[in-house]
Enzyme design. Structure first.
Site, short mmCIF file in Angstrom:
data_model
loop_
_atom_site.label_atom_id
_atom_site.label_comp_id
_atom_site.label_asym_id
_atom_site.label_seq_id
_atom_site.Cartn_x
_atom_site.Cartn_y
_atom_site.Cartn_z
N GLY A 199 43.30 38.31 137.48
CA GLY A 199 42.87 37.01 137.96
C GLY A 199 41.77 37.19 138.98
O GLY A 199 41.32 38.31 139.26
N VAL A 256 47.58 42.09 137.77
CA VAL A 256 49.03 41.99 137.66
C VAL A 256 49.50 43.11 136.74
O VAL A 256 48.93 43.33 135.67
CB VAL A 256 49.46 40.62 137.09
CG1 VAL A 256 50.98 40.55 137.00
CG2 VAL A 256 48.92 39.49 137.95
N MET A 303 41.88 36.98 142.08
CA MET A 303 42.28 37.67 143.30
C MET A 303 42.70 39.11 143.06
O MET A 303 42.74 39.90 143.99
CB MET A 303 43.44 36.91 143.97
CG MET A 303 43.02 35.62 144.62
SD MET A 303 44.44 34.73 145.27
CE MET A 303 45.03 35.92 146.46
N GLY A 304 43.05 39.45 141.85
CA GLY A 304 43.49 40.82 141.61
C GLY A 304 44.16 40.99 140.28
O GLY A 304 44.06 40.13 139.40
N LYS A 328 51.72 42.14 141.71
CA LYS A 328 50.39 41.54 141.85
C LYS A 328 49.70 42.19 143.04
O LYS A 328 50.20 42.14 144.17
CB LYS A 328 50.51 40.04 142.05
CG LYS A 328 49.19 39.30 142.08
CD LYS A 328 49.44 37.80 142.11
CE LYS A 328 48.14 37.02 142.05
NZ LYS A 328 48.39 35.56 142.08
N ASP A 361 47.06 24.22 140.48
CA ASP A 361 46.40 24.87 139.34
C ASP A 361 47.34 24.95 138.14
O ASP A 361 47.49 25.98 137.51
CB ASP A 361 45.92 26.26 139.73
CG ASP A 361 44.94 26.83 138.69
OD1 ASP A 361 44.26 26.04 138.01
OD2 ASP A 361 44.86 28.06 138.56
N GLY A 388 47.46 41.71 133.18
CA GLY A 388 46.53 40.62 133.35
C GLY A 388 45.71 40.77 134.61
O GLY A 388 46.04 41.57 135.49
#
Length: 907
Positions: free
Chosen positions: A98, A103, A100-101, A120, A213, A96
């Site tokens: 996101g 995974v 920020m970066g 991550k 979140d 995955g």
């Protein structure tokens, strides 16, 4: 959006284009201002922004930026392929992305441990000071959280190019909404999973962390090795510590990312965020779980938003599901989703409490407490089997009146039904202010006044009176009001025996209640006599429902276990389990309860692997049947925690105790026997981990509670008392410890008998303290008596026997007779190795003393491996006394072999 006109589409397109040119932190506020009163347009714009956010989560950038990169072919991918290394971890696959970066699924590649993990890594180009600070904050937040429903932080570091990474447990699951739909879970099952989420969020809030979140993609549901659904909460990457933030920039409202569809209004407005934001997000998730879609503006109730497709996924017709959602669930959702933070639930615990009250038929805090509403909830509670104060009335109306009304073949039975109903409904008047005259209305008041009225008003109807008194006695017993319950059960037994004869099956119910109370009060001989009478009556009436016999066998087996007669206990529990499986069904609460009781027998026998398997099997079944919020689930967590504690798994034991107490505090009154047991057992955690001073305050509440419930001469009081004595002894406060061990020993001798294993354990503990005080003769006498009792009361391989054997070995060493000590210490070491394994601190203790014994005989080559193996305990949490013994024995050995430098390391 399907009904949008071209003009409205153009308006939406223009708004979105304008919003995307702005800083991400300003977009939602811009849209709110630009849309004005057009809430529908605002919501649709937010949905498109969320899609852009989802693209960033998936692609690592916004949809527009990603598309531009595809067209220009200028930006190269930033991902790591299979086989790449980040620190000591080998990448297996990307799972995955996101904002920020990325995974990755990875495994450690340096041989330290072999486990699949989630890694991550900050995205290249985002490793700015602010992002790195945010990433470090995520590491800090995760490290502060320790809850079974929160993904655990395992490791962290920096990649070769300087980008930081986190290593977390790998969660193989699906978003909670997808999991529920895929498995077509019922509303009850969905609520049970939602409560797991709420417990995890509440845990974070207690540690001053707000998630900020919460959304289904951050709440994954998988299944454990027993097939039980388990929630894991992910991504505290944008969590806000409520404590003062070291990096002021990270506390600014605009410095955080969010998902608009689940964000609270104050988040969208850029206002300061509190725990109320998580309450709102949980409300959205709950709404979505129930209705199948997210709430729209203006806000509608879940029942109004229900679709036929959503009903089908829950295995219900639309009208039936809509009726289920109307009422409490509607108002609970809407209260969590109130726009004003102060109008929502004040905490996640309050939201969970209202859900529990709804599920158990109690009035919920979210709706006005009108008289009609309270009465409806009052009557509804019996149908879900809740034994609360109002269940006094419901047990009579629902359980007795309805049963009699259904037997309308005889006019007399119908008359009794009406009498019972009128009597039960008359108890409502006890809550009338004109009756209470300003005094607080309590459960106890209702029970006592109900009994007085039954004895006064139902004298001419003995059958009805007996049923009413039995219902009141049962509820008094469940609330630990033993004196009141005993009086009522005795009245029914005497009255039925005189009317029907002492061997009539109807007498059995009162006998069962009296026997159970006698067992709770430690009157084991009286309990045994009552259970024998009960069992004889049940066996003489084979035409009776076999479940009555099964219940008698189950209860009598529990008494045998308390008496230390494990053979009889196991035989009775196995017979009860067979009857329950045959007549109640393999997926029944009775089977779960019987499996737990068999596990307790195995636990006491020292057969820990079999006990653990049975505990987990019973826990999985009970949770499938009732969800987590049930007394039996709390008891099972407690028992399993005690087993894991004994086997040295302190982290899991702590988590299990936490879950047990969370359930029990929500289900039981503040003074309840189950709370005494759980709190007393949990106090062993700091003792076993070498911080006994932390156990003392933990024991104040269970000691006071046990004293109020049972008095100072009951075995249930001796449990926290013994743990307090151990905490004192571990601090070398031997005189105080000895006084409390003496008191506990007297309680066990009188209450359980001189040959009971608990009596022997108390003797061995007192002997340990006397030996530490230098009173070798008294210690030896106590150890010998304890060992003799354990030899007959415990299984030959039970590791509990090792304590007295080690004590006798230490006495022999104190008398300078190491040859006499050796066989005792070898036997103790074999018992602990077999039952607890080589890595347990109790095994290290036995190794240390056997090593000291061999060294005392000059057999240094044999002593050294035992002593050095025992030193492993010094690298882990262990009882203070064990660590001190290991150090002293090592130092003495190195002194004896002429290695003073090594000896000094252990002084």
């Amino acid at each position: 959006m399907k009904n949008f006109t071209d003009q409205r589409w153009q308006r939406l397109d223009d708004l979105l284009a304008d919003a995307l040119t702005r800083d991400p932190d300003e977009r939602s506020a811009f849209l709110r201002a630009a849309c004005g009163d057009d809430l529908g347009l605002y919501r649709e714009a937010l949905t498109l922004l969320e899609s852009d956010e989802a693209a960033a989560d998936l692609l690592g950038d916004s949809a527009a930026a990603f598309a531009a990169s595809l067209l220009s072919e200028e930006e190269q991918p930033d991902g790591l392929g299979p086989g790449a290394h980040v620190g000591p971890y080998r990448i297996e696959a990307e799972v995955g992305r996101g904002g920020m970066g990325a995974v990755y699924r990875a495994r450690r590649a340096d041989g330290t441990f072999d486990k699949t993990v989630a890694l991550k890594l900050v995205r290249r180009g985002l490793d700015t000071d602010e992002v790195l600070a945010r990433f470090r904050r995520e590491r800090q937040v995760l490290a502060a959280l320790d809850h079974p429903a929160v993904a655990r932080l395992l490791d962290g570091g920096a990649a070769a190019d300087g980008r930081p990474y986190l290593v977390m447990e790998f969660v193989d699951g699906h978003p909670i909404t997808a999991y529920c739909d895929r498995h077509r879970l019922s509303v009850e099952a969905r609520l049970a999973l939602f409560e797991q989420v709420g417990e995890a969020v509440a845990h974070a809030h207690r540690r001053l962390v707000v998630h900020r979140d919460l959304k289904p993609s951050n709440v994954l549901v998988g299944e454990d090795e027993h097939g039980q659904a388990r929630v894991k909460l992910l991504d505290f990457g944008i969590a806000k510590l409520l404590e003062a933030d070291a990096d002021e920039a990270l506390t600014q409202p605009g410095a955080r990312r969010l998902t608009p569809a689940y964000a609270a209004p104050e988040q969208l407005r850029g206002e300061p965020v509190t725990t109320a934001a998580d309450v709102y997000a949980l409300g959205v998730i709950l709404y979505e779980l129930l209705a199948g879609n997210r709430p729209e503006m203006p806000l509608k109730s879940p029942s109004a938003a229900l679709t036929p497709e959503a009903a089908e996924l829950r295995g219900r017709a639309t009208d039936g599901l809509r009726q289920r959602l109307q009422g409490d669930l509607d108002v609970i959702c809407l209260k969590a989703l109130r726009e004003e933070p102060e109008a929502r639930y004040p905490s996640v615990e309050a939201l969970l409490d209202d859900l529990h009250r709804h599920r158990t038929g109690l009035p919920v805090a979210a709706r006005p407490a009108s008289v009609g509403y309270r009465v409806r909830k009052f009557i509804g509670r019996h149908r879900v089997g809740v034994a609360a104060a109002s269940a006094v009335v419901l047990a009579l109306v629902g359980g007795l009146g309805v049963a009699l009304w259904q037997a309308q073949a005889k006019a007399r039975e119908a008359a009794r039904a009406e009498l019972t109903r009128d009597f039960a409904l008359g108890l409502f008047s006890l809550a009338d202010p004109s009756e209470t005259r300003g005094e607080a209305f309590t459960t106890e008041h209702l029970l006592d006044q109900g009994a007085a009225r039954a004895l006064d008003e139902l004298t001419g109807e003995p059958e009805v009176q007996e049923e009413v008194l039995m219902a009141l006695a049962e509820i008094n017993y469940r609330l630990s009001r033993y004196e009141n319950a005993t009086s009522l059960f005795e009245r029914v037994r005497a009255q039925r025996a005189a009317r029907l004869g002492p061997e009539h099956p109807d007498v059995a119910g009162a006998l069962n209640g009296l026997a159970a109370i006698a067992g709770e009060l430690g009157e084991l001989e009286r309990a045994d006599s009552l259970y024998r009478q009960l069992l004889a009556i049940e066996r003489r009436h084979p035409d009776r429902d076999p479940l009555y016999l099964a219940s008698a066998l189950f209860n009598y087996g529990a008494l045998a276990r308390a008496q230390g007669d494990l053979d009889d206990a196991e035989a009775r529990h196995r017979e009860a389990l067979a009857l329950y499986r045959l007549h109640a069904g393999p997926e029944s609460p009775e089977v779960a309860k019987s499996s737990k009781s068999l596990a307790l027998v195995k636990h006491q026998r020292g057969e820990y692997a079999e006990a653990e398997a049975l505990y987990r099997e019973a826990l999985a079944l009970q949770t499938r049947l009732t969800g987590e919020l049930h007394p039996e689930v709390g008891t099972l967590y407690n028992s399993l925690a005690s087993l894991r504690l004994m086997r040295g798994d302190y982290a899991e034991a702590d988590s299990l105790y936490d879950r047990a107490l969370s359930i029990q505090r929500r289900l039981f009154p503040s003074d309840h026997r189950n709370l005494v047991t759980t709190m007393a057992r949990r106090s062993m955690l700091p003792i076993e981990q070498g911080t006994p001073e932390e156990a003392e305050p933990l024991l104040e509440e269970p000691l006071a509670m046990a004293q109020r419930l049972f008095g100072e001469h009951h075995p249930s009081f001796a449990l926290p008392l013994s743990n307090l004595a151990l905490a004192l002894a571990e601090q070398e406060r031997y005189a105080e410890a000895a006084a409390r061990y003496e008191q506990a020993l007297a309680i066990y001798r009188d209450g359980l008998g001189p040959e009971h294993p608990s009596t022997a354990a108390a003797m061995a503990n007192l002997a340990w303290v006397r030996l530490a005080q230098g009173d070798v003769p008294v210690a030896e006498a106590l150890y010998r008596e304890a060992a003799a009792i354990q030899e007959t009361a415990l299984e030959a391989g039970d590791p509990e026997r090792a304590s007295a054997l080690i004590g006798l070995g230490r006495v022999a060493l104190a008398r300078r007779r190491p040859a006499d000590a050796e066989p005792l210490l070898r036997q103790a070491l074999a018992l602990r190795r077999s039952g607890l394994g080589d890595d347990h601190q109790n095994t290290a203790e036995a190794q240390s003393w056997l090593g000291a014994c061999l060294a005392a005989q000059g057999r240094y080559a044999e002593a050294e491996p035992l002593l050095t193996a025992s030193a492993r305990v010094l690298d882990h949490d262990a009882r203070r006394s064990v660590e001190q013994d290991v150090r002293r024995n090592l130092a003495a050995y190195y002194d004896a072999v002429g290695r003073p430098a090594d000896a000094s390391r252990y002084r």
